[in-house]
Design a protein around this motif. Sequence first.
Motif, short mmCIF file in Angstrom:
data_model
loop_
_atom_site.label_atom_id
_atom_site.label_comp_id
_atom_site.label_asym_id
_atom_site.label_seq_id
_atom_site.Cartn_x
_atom_site.Cartn_y
_atom_site.Cartn_z
N ARG A 163 44.55 36.86 34.36
CA ARG A 163 43.53 37.87 35.19
C ARG A 163 42.21 37.31 34.93
NH1 ARG A 163 45.67 42.89 36.18
NH2 ARG A 163 47.42 43.56 34.89
N ALA A 164 41.54 36.38 34.42
CA ALA A 164 39.84 35.69 34.43
C ALA A 164 40.19 35.40 35.75
CB ALA A 164 39.75 35.47 33.56
N MET A 170 40.16 33.11 42.10
CA MET A 170 41.17 31.72 41.46
C MET A 170 42.58 32.15 41.77
SD MET A 170 38.44 29.90 38.52
CE MET A 170 37.28 30.15 39.33
N GLY A 171 42.93 33.29 41.63
CA GLY A 171 44.17 33.67 41.79
C GLY A 171 45.25 32.66 42.42
N GLY A 172 44.49 31.66 43.75
CA GLY A 172 46.33 31.00 43.84
C GLY A 172 46.22 29.90 42.98
N THR A 173 45.91 29.13 41.72
CA THR A 173 46.24 27.90 41.21
C THR A 173 45.59 28.25 39.82
OG1 THR A 173 45.37 26.38 43.31
CG2 THR A 173 46.18 25.71 40.65
N ARG A 174 46.97 28.20 38.89
CA ARG A 174 46.99 29.00 37.83
C ARG A 174 46.25 27.24 37.33
NH1 ARG A 174 50.25 33.25 35.22
NH2 ARG A 174 51.84 33.09 37.01
N GLY A 175 45.50 28.32 35.90
CA GLY A 175 44.47 26.94 35.53
C GLY A 175 43.12 26.22 35.99
N ARG A 176 42.98 26.69 37.64
CA ARG A 176 42.16 26.05 37.99
C ARG A 176 40.18 26.26 36.92
NH1 ARG A 176 40.81 28.29 43.60
NH2 ARG A 176 42.63 26.91 43.93
N LEU A 177 40.40 28.11 36.57
CA LEU A 177 39.27 28.45 36.37
C LEU A 177 38.97 27.17 34.79
CD1 LEU A 177 37.14 30.07 35.30
CD2 LEU A 177 38.84 31.34 34.00
N TYR A 212 46.58 32.63 28.04
CA TYR A 212 45.39 32.11 27.85
C TYR A 212 44.77 33.43 27.41
CZ TYR A 212 46.47 27.39 27.55
OH TYR A 212 46.53 26.06 27.45
N LEU A 213 43.52 33.83 26.27
CA LEU A 213 42.77 34.85 25.90
C LEU A 213 42.21 34.49 26.04
CD1 LEU A 213 44.43 36.71 22.98
CD2 LEU A 213 44.70 36.82 25.33
N LEU A 214 40.88 34.52 26.39
CA LEU A 214 39.46 34.44 26.58
C LEU A 214 38.47 35.64 26.95
CD1 LEU A 214 41.21 33.05 29.51
CD2 LEU A 214 38.96 32.37 29.80
N ILE A 215 37.32 35.38 26.31
CA ILE A 215 36.15 36.58 25.64
C ILE A 215 35.42 36.94 26.92
CG2 ILE A 215 34.13 37.11 24.75
CD1 ILE A 215 34.51 34.36 22.87
N GLU A 216 35.97 38.39 27.32
CA GLU A 216 35.20 39.16 28.18
C GLU A 216 33.68 39.39 29.14
OE1 GLU A 216 34.79 43.18 30.42
OE2 GLU A 216 34.94 43.53 28.19
N GLU A 217 33.26 38.79 28.17
CA GLU A 217 31.64 38.69 27.42
C GLU A 217 31.89 37.18 28.24
OE1 GLU A 217 27.60 38.28 25.87
OE2 GLU A 217 29.75 37.89 24.32
N ASP A 218 32.44 36.44 28.44
CA ASP A 218 32.36 34.92 28.42
C ASP A 218 32.20 34.78 30.10
OD1 ASP A 218 31.68 34.07 26.35
OD2 ASP A 218 33.06 33.09 26.28
N GLU A 238 39.72 42.90 38.21
CA GLU A 238 40.95 42.56 37.89
C GLU A 238 40.64 42.18 36.31
OE1 GLU A 238 44.11 41.87 38.90
OE2 GLU A 238 43.79 42.31 41.23
N LEU A 239 40.01 42.56 35.55
CA LEU A 239 39.54 42.26 33.54
C LEU A 239 40.80 42.57 33.40
CD1 LEU A 239 36.44 41.20 33.98
CD2 LEU A 239 37.79 39.28 34.20
N LYS A 240 41.03 44.32 33.15
CA LYS A 240 41.36 44.61 31.99
C LYS A 240 41.34 44.48 31.14
CE LYS A 240 44.31 47.06 35.55
NZ LYS A 240 43.68 46.55 37.07
#
Length: 273
Positions: A163-164, A170-177, A212-218, A238-240
């Motif tokens: 979701r991040a 960057m939804g088109g490529t998983r992991g780009r973030l 993967y889980l990421l911190i919303e604040e980041d 989209e973050l939810k």
Amino acid sequence: TSSFTDPAVSMELLRAVLQPSINEEIRGVFNKYMKFFQKAAINVRDNVGEEVDPEQLIQETCRSCLEQAKLLFSDGKKVVPRLPQEQAVPKRARQMDEEMNRRGSPVPKKRKGRPPGQSLSSDRGASGVAAWKLKVSEPVRRDGPKWDPSRLTETTTFVLGSRANKALGMGGTRGRLYIKHPHLFKYAADPQDKHWLAEQQHMRATGGKMAYLLIEEDIRDLAATDDYRDSVDLRLEELKPFVLPAWMTEKIQKHMETLRSGGDAPPPEDPPE
């Protein structure tokens, strides 16, 4: 001494004039295929471990592509790259190379349509050869307030990595973030975690896929930077975000402390997404 009537010198001078335009078109070709390299590099890192540097893999692969492309212009013999000191390049041509690189090519650039498969995000530098000013030898720094486990509390909100990616365009490529922001903290959910996430309907029961889980604040801090704040692809809705149970937050705290202390993340138990 070289004469300008020397055919080799004349062609080398022409090559030096055209080189900036040629480089720009080569960059466009690599942009077209970059999504494949990125996906493969992320898969390798997820399968082998955090010590793998996806950016380094991508750069090495691109260099290998260029070496293989030399065969298109070979005379049937094996092409062996020559060392710089073995290349008899006229001094005048080298000077023109340097000058043209500083000023840009004098050759008018033809306006072309977007290469097939190239996403809009590559224009912003999210992908593409020019965007990876990757310090291959620079280790990922895991210090500062964002890597302090005490920041994680029972009220800390998390988001799924998938979701991040979408939220930042960057939804088109998983992991780009993760490639673009290797210093970002992320936690790979284990089967117990994924069971809870699926029960709470934060994600579907994906079986063998990584989550993967990421911190919303980041992520919101990233969204406020110059790279993203004015992007038409920004979709923070989209973050939810969601809050985790205490036992899960405690696991993530320990994981952050392990990474901050220089330890390696445990290898994923499931195939990567």
